[in-house]
Design an enzyme around this catalytic site. Sequence first.
Site, short mmCIF file in Angstrom:
data_model
loop_
_atom_site.label_atom_id
_atom_site.label_comp_id
_atom_site.label_asym_id
_atom_site.label_seq_id
_atom_site.Cartn_x
_atom_site.Cartn_y
_atom_site.Cartn_z
N ARG A 23 0.83 -1.21 0.00
CA ARG A 23 0.00 0.00 0.00
C ARG A 23 0.87 1.26 0.00
O ARG A 23 0.70 2.16 -0.78
CB ARG A 23 -0.87 -0.02 1.26
CG ARG A 23 -2.24 0.49 1.06
CD ARG A 23 -3.09 0.33 2.28
NE ARG A 23 -2.29 -0.04 3.47
CZ ARG A 23 -2.81 -0.27 4.65
NH1 ARG A 23 -4.10 -0.18 4.82
NH2 ARG A 23 -2.06 -0.60 5.68
N HIS A 78 0.33 -24.82 7.85
CA HIS A 78 0.48 -23.55 8.59
C HIS A 78 1.59 -23.65 9.66
O HIS A 78 1.31 -23.52 10.85
CB HIS A 78 -0.85 -23.13 9.22
CG HIS A 78 -0.91 -21.65 9.48
ND1 HIS A 78 -2.06 -20.91 9.42
CD2 HIS A 78 0.06 -20.75 9.83
CE1 HIS A 78 -1.82 -19.64 9.71
NE2 HIS A 78 -0.52 -19.53 9.96
C1 DGY Z 1 0.77 -15.74 12.85
O1 DGY Z 1 1.36 -15.55 13.91
O2 DGY Z 1 -0.13 -15.01 12.48
C2 DGY Z 1 1.21 -16.87 12.04
O3 DGY Z 1 0.38 -17.11 10.98
C3 DGY Z 1 1.36 -18.09 12.92
O4 DGY Z 1 2.47 -18.71 12.52
#
Ligand code: DGY
Length: 345
Positions: free
Chosen positions: A203, A310
């Site tokens: 941005r 994740h």
């Molecule tokens: C966060 O902290 O937002 C990450 O995605 C976790 O690893």
Amino acid sequence: MLLPTNLLRLSTRTIKHSRLLHGIMAKPRVYITREVNDESMNLLKQTCDVSVWSGSAPVSKAELMKNLKDSQALFCTLSDKIDKEVLDVATNLKVIATMSVGYDHLDVAEIKAKGIRIGYTPDVLTDATAELTVGLLLATSRRLFEANEAAKTGGWSSWSPFWMCGPGLSQSTVGVVGFGRIGQEVAKCLKPFNLKRLTYYNRSERKEAKEIGADKVDFNELLTESDFIVVTCALTPETKNLFNQEAFKKMKKSAVFVNTSRGGVVDQPALVEALQTGEIWGAGLDVMTPEPLPLDDPLLKLKNCVILPHIGSASIQTRNKMGLMTAQNIVAVFKNEEMPAELIV
Ligand code: DGY
């Protein structure tokens, strides 16, 4: 038995007094939605009464709401959706500390409207997430999981000139979307790979970019010119579904798309189509929608898509630091001290 009025007044005062004393001395109750590291627990226990959800899956909304009724602090993770329904029962809450840098799972406007403070964990996970992003990029482009699978299952018949080839980083153009802490660190890590050009889309202009050697470009240029597109931006109303069908169509057919931010920045059916039709070469995803990804999801069937569960910040040291910082954010509120990382919006 009827008590004389004097005695009655005295005993009522005593009860009130002892309640008051109890109120002053009682430790604030903190509810933790997952088991965390000892260091964080020990720190919290010095100041708070700690109650922990010890299930291996995230706490259910009903259980969370039941526990929040008389809690003054919540220690949560990105798996816990803290919405208006939850907040409306949490009338005693003073602070919500999330063990994450991302906070799209929190209804920030509603939390702030209720005067509840928010803690999060920036900085401590930057290096770990950047490391993982680079690893995922290389695993995708150089087909590490596919090659490993072939070697282990008899698919490796001989050294072969063009078998298991993928696009190399050297002399390529890398475009980073979201040039905050993590995006900048990814860029620094990739720089020594002898890139042709490093660009970013953000941005606002980032002053750090000059030293890193990254050029700010518009979104269109990043999409059309990049050999590797790395997404590290936060999920906000502006970035939701930023990578849609139109965006994938603009990318090079040889492009590698890597996302370690949030699944919500991608229109996932559009990504599946782009991968299936060869609109782009491959994708490496550490985040997706939903998480965990159901086993019958089309993404899991694609050879040109690497899926990780994740784990961007999942180095032992980093997760310990994230846990500790979350605990420190809570303790600071009850000690009337400055929070190590308060989310100010
Ligand atoms: C966060 O902290 O937002 C990450 O995605 C976790 O690893």
